[in-house]
Design an enzyme around this catalytic site. Structure first.
Site, PDB file in Angstrom:
ATOM      1  N   GLY A 124       0.802  -1.218   0.000  1.00  0.00           N
ATOM      2  CA  GLY A 124       0.000   0.000   0.000  1.00  0.00           C
ATOM      3  C   GLY A 124       0.830   1.261   0.000  1.00  0.00           C
ATOM      4  CB  SER A 132       5.352   9.745 -10.224  1.00  0.00           C
ATOM      5  OG  SER A 132       4.845   8.943 -11.268  1.00  0.00           O
ATOM      6  CB  ALA A 340     -12.441  -6.698 -38.540  1.00  0.00           C
ATOM      7  CD  GLU A 363       5.503  -2.497  -9.422  1.00  0.00           C
ATOM      8  OE1 GLU A 363       6.729  -2.694  -9.376  1.00  0.00           O
ATOM      9  OE2 GLU A 363       4.663  -3.388  -9.189  1.00  0.00           O
TER      10      GLU A 363
END
Length: 400
Positions: A124, A132, A340, A363
């Site tokens: 976290g 950043s 497609a 990251e």
């Protein structure tokens, strides 16, 4: 220099590939459409010893080298980015950080069950206003003597609803700016902790990503990782490991794009020929192959530096930047090769294209890595020795 894989690494690749082809590939279209993450896959990976592949045996892992982790990440992302991401976060960002920075008590309590796959770890750091710019985090941890009280929010956290343990970064002293950030091991069961998955993502839809909330969360003092103020250094060293796994995974995504495109080149005919006979299609295939081979060389060079116990921030940054860019381009070309049909989920390449964008951002964005590489070359950036280095392979307990 030795560019050969060991017999053990070759067997590891074969085993992981067989697992991906059996357990992940047949289900990915459904999981992607439903936006559902299946934690049972992690249990099966644990049964194979892959949730602790490069963690020393003394801490419950398989004891293989760091390039073996790269092999696992390659093969997992060949199936889908979601499951490589899960292993990246669990091993690269969390477990290797515990191995590098944790004390013996923390390793016994948290690293061993994670290496065995009995518990899942996550990371976290990112917040709504801090990506950043790590120093912009707002989460705080007030020192109350025998415990800390955490308040704040994290976002874009992989395994947010799945993980049992989180390494969480918070300010213990805002006046010191990034020197005042500390790292903590937080258990999901702690009162005041909650999480919420994010919906509506462009890609990695089968991955569990979302927010973490901390409302007066009491964390025991013994769950401080390193010392107060070590958080920024811990976060940056963790990103070295995470970026390594992301770069390896990007090689797997290029592989997936190449394999799908080769099959389609032989299957589809235009103007009386297999489309693989057309030179501009061959150019796209050639670019995929070149990207794969160059990316692998960068990744496994960084892995060998890890095996030797050497700093690899510069080399890992370059590998992450280039491999993710090559993967993004390979996925774009793979859709073009399919024409497609590449725009439909009847074929996997449209999913690969959507998945390929996130690793160019997380990251360390490509822009951050570009700046890092320029600063290294110009002499503006130099890596300082760390208080705790990731242990060399094979693991020797007295290194720590």
């Amino acid at each position: 220099m030795n560019f050969d894989f060991t017999e053990e690494q070759q067997l590891l690749r074969k085993m992981t590939r067989q697992f991906v082809d059996k357990e992940i590939v047949p289900n990915m279209r459904t999981w992607d459409e439903q936006g559902s993450f299946d934690p049972a896959v992690l249990t099966k990976l644990a049964d194979l010893g892959l949730m602790g592949v490069c963690i020393p045996e003394v801490y419950g892992g398989s004891g293989m080298d760091y390039n073996s982790l790269a092999i696992v990440c390659e093969e997992l992302e060949r199936g889908d980015t979601a499951f490589r991401t899960a292993v990246s976060v669990h091993i690269g960002l969390n477990s290797l950080t515990l191995l590098q920075w944790g004390n013996e008590g923390q390793k016994q309590r948290y690293l061993i069950p994670q290496a065995k796959g009995e518990k899942i770890g996550a990371f976290g750091l990112t917040e709504p206003g801090a990506g950043s710019d790590v120093a912009a985090i707002q989460t705080t941890a007030a020192n109350k003597g025998d415990h800390y009280v955490l308040n704040g929010q994290k976002t874009w956290i992989s395994l947010c609803d799945t993980a049992d343990h989180f390494i969480v970064f918070a300010y213990t002293d805002k006046s010191k700016k990034h020197h005042g950030i500390s790292a903590f091991i937080v258990e999901r069961s702690t009162a005041g902790f909650s999480s919420k998955a994010t919906k509506g993502k462009l890609g990695i839809r089968a991955g569990n990503t979302g927010e973490l909330f901390f409302e007066d969360v009491k964390v025991p003092a013994e769950n401080l990782l390193g010392k107060e103020g070590d958080g920024f250094k811990i976060a940056m060293s963790a990103l070295d490991n995470g970026r390594f796994t992301v770069a390896a995974g990007a090689c797997g995504l290029i592989m997936a794009c190449l394999e799908a495109s080769i099959d389609y080149c032989h299957e589809r005919k235009t103007f009386g020929h297999e489309i693989g006979k057309h030179q501009l299609v061959q150019q796209m295939i050639a670019n995929m192959e070149a990207g794969l081979q160059m990316s692998r060389l960068l990744v496994y060079r960084a892995g060998e530096l890890k095996n030797k116990g050497k700093r690899n921030t510069r080399e890992t940054s370059l590998a992450k930047w280039q491999a993710c860019d090559f993967a993004n381009k390979a996925a774009d070309d793979a859709v073009q090769v399919h024409g497609a049909y590449g725009y439909s989920n009847e074929y996997p390449v449209e999913r690969h294209l959507r998945n390929s964008k996130a690793p160019v951002i997380y990251e360390g964005t490509r822009e951050i890595h570009t700046i890092m590489q320029a600063q290294y070359v110009l002499g503006y950036r130099k890596d300082k020795p760390l208080d705790h280095m990731l242990p060399a392979w094979p693991y020797e307990p007295d290194e720590q």
